[in-house]
Design a protein around this motif. Structure first.
Motif, mmCIF file in Angstrom:
data_model
loop_
_atom_site.group_PDB
_atom_site.id
_atom_site.type_symbol
_atom_site.label_atom_id
_atom_site.label_comp_id
_atom_site.label_asym_id
_atom_site.label_seq_id
_atom_site.Cartn_x
_atom_site.Cartn_y
_atom_site.Cartn_z
ATOM 1 N N ASP A 69 30.767 38.697 41.812
ATOM 2 C CA ASP A 69 30.091 38.016 42.926
ATOM 3 C C ASP A 69 29.393 36.751 42.437
ATOM 4 N N ALA A 70 28.751 36.854 41.286
ATOM 5 C CA ALA A 70 28.063 35.695 40.715
ATOM 6 C C ALA A 70 29.063 34.604 40.348
ATOM 7 N N LEU B 237 29.480 30.720 41.883
ATOM 8 C CA LEU B 237 29.490 29.545 41.009
ATOM 9 C C LEU B 237 30.777 28.742 41.161
ATOM 10 N N LEU B 238 31.888 29.435 41.313
ATOM 11 C CA LEU B 238 33.167 28.745 41.481
ATOM 12 C C LEU B 238 33.140 27.871 42.730
ATOM 13 N N LEU B 239 32.609 28.404 43.814
ATOM 14 C CA LEU B 239 32.546 27.639 45.056
ATOM 15 C C LEU B 239 31.542 26.490 44.964
ATOM 16 N N GLU B 240 30.468 26.700 44.212
ATOM 17 C CA GLU B 240 29.424 25.675 44.109
ATOM 18 C C GLU B 240 29.746 24.598 43.076
ATOM 19 N N LEU C 286 38.210 29.696 48.071
ATOM 20 C CA LEU C 286 38.499 29.879 46.647
ATOM 21 C C LEU C 286 39.791 29.172 46.247
ATOM 22 N N LEU C 287 40.827 29.350 47.054
ATOM 23 C CA LEU C 287 42.094 28.706 46.716
ATOM 24 C C LEU C 287 41.988 27.194 46.840
ATOM 25 N N ARG C 288 41.264 26.716 47.849
ATOM 26 C CA ARG C 288 41.132 25.271 48.024
ATOM 27 C C ARG C 288 40.430 24.629 46.829
ATOM 28 N N VAL C 289 39.372 25.260 46.323
ATOM 29 C CA VAL C 289 38.658 24.661 45.193
ATOM 30 C C VAL C 289 39.517 24.698 43.933
#
Length: 217
Positions: free
Chosen positions: A35-36, A40-43, A119-122
Motif C-alpha cells: 500500500d505504501a 509512492l508510485l502514484l505520487e 498505476l498503468l498510466r504512470v
C-alpha cells in the motif's frame, strides 16, 4: 542515475539476508508495504522511488524491506500483480451468461479498467521500460493468472457448447494477445493520452465483436 537508484542493492543487503528474519519482521503484513509503495508510485513515479522512502512510508525498517524484495522494481512488480489480479477477480465475478459471454465480458472489462488505471498510466508515461520484459521476454504473474482464468472459462465453453472446440491453451493465449494491444497501444492510436474517451469506447465494441466471433462455434 534514476535507473541505478531503483535497481541498486544496498551494501547492507547481503548482511540482512544472512540473518534469519525476526518474528516481528515476519508478522508485518505485506499489504501494508505494498500500500505504501502504491501510494509512492502514484505520487512520485518509479524513477524517483527508493527503498528508504517505501520503508519510511510503511513504517518498517529497510532491513525488513530487503528481506522480502531486492529493489524498488521488485516491490512495484508485486504492487502491480496484486492490483491486476484483484481487478481480474472482480471482473470475473461480475460476468454472467454463457461461458463465451463471460469470457468476452470479463476480458473487455479488464482491458477497459487496466488501460485507464492510474498505476498503468504512470508506468507507461514515466517508466515504459518496466513493462517491456513482460511484453517481449517473459510471462509475468499477471499474464499467467489471466491465462489460467481464460483457459478455465474456455473449457467451460466447450462443455456448455458456447465456445468452439479447439486447443484451450492456445485459445486462451490468443485471447490475451488479441486483447493486450487494446490496453497498451490503443490510447496512442486514437490519440487519447488519458486512455478514456468515445474513440476507445468504439474500439472496445470492436474488441467485443472480435472476441465473440473468434470463440463462437
Amino acid at each position: 542515475m534514476a535507473a541505478e537508484r531503483f535497481n541498486s542493492r544496498s551494501s547492507a543487503l547481503q548482511l540482512v539476508r544472512a540473518r534469519p528474519a525476526s518474528d516481528a519482521a515476519q508478522a508485518i503484513d505485506s499489504d501494508r508495504i505494498l500500500d505504501a509503495a502504491r501510494a509512492l508510485l502514484l505520487e512520485e513515479g518509479l524513477p524517483r522511488m527508493t527503498m528508504t522512502a517505501i520503508a519510511d512510508r510503511a513504517g518498517v525498517s529497510r532491513a525488513t524491506l530487503y528481506r522480502r524484495w531486492e529493489n524498488v522494481t521488485g516491490v512495484v512488480a508485486d504492487v502491480s500483480t496484486r492490483e491486476w489480479n484483484r481487478l481480474t477477480e472482480r471482473a470475473a465475478a461480475r460476468a454472467g451468461g454463457t461461458a463465451r459471454e463471460k469470457v468476452v465480458s470479463t476480458v473487455v472489462h479488464i482491458v477497459r479498467e487496466m488501460r485507464s488505471h492510474p498505476l498503468l498510466r504512470v508506468l507507461i508515461d514515466e517508466s515504459p521500460e518496466f513493462l517491456t520484459p513482460y511484453q517481449v521476454r517473459r510471462q509475468g504473474q499477471v499474464t499467467a493468472f489471466h491465462l489460467v482464468v481464460i483457459e478455465d472459462a474456455v473449457r467451460q465453453g466447450f462443455a456448455d457448447g458456447s465456445i468452439r472446440h479447439g486447443d484451450a491453451v492456445a485459445m486462451a493465449q490468443a485471447v490475451v494477445l488479441m486483447s493486450w494491444s487494446f490496453v497498451t497501444t490503443a490510447p496512442a492510436i486514437v490519440g487519447s493520452p488519458d486512455a478514456v474517451g468515445p474513440e476507445l469506447d468504439a474500439l472496445d465494441t470492436e474488441l467485443t465483436l472480435a472476441l465473440d466471433r473468434y470463440l463462437a462455434p
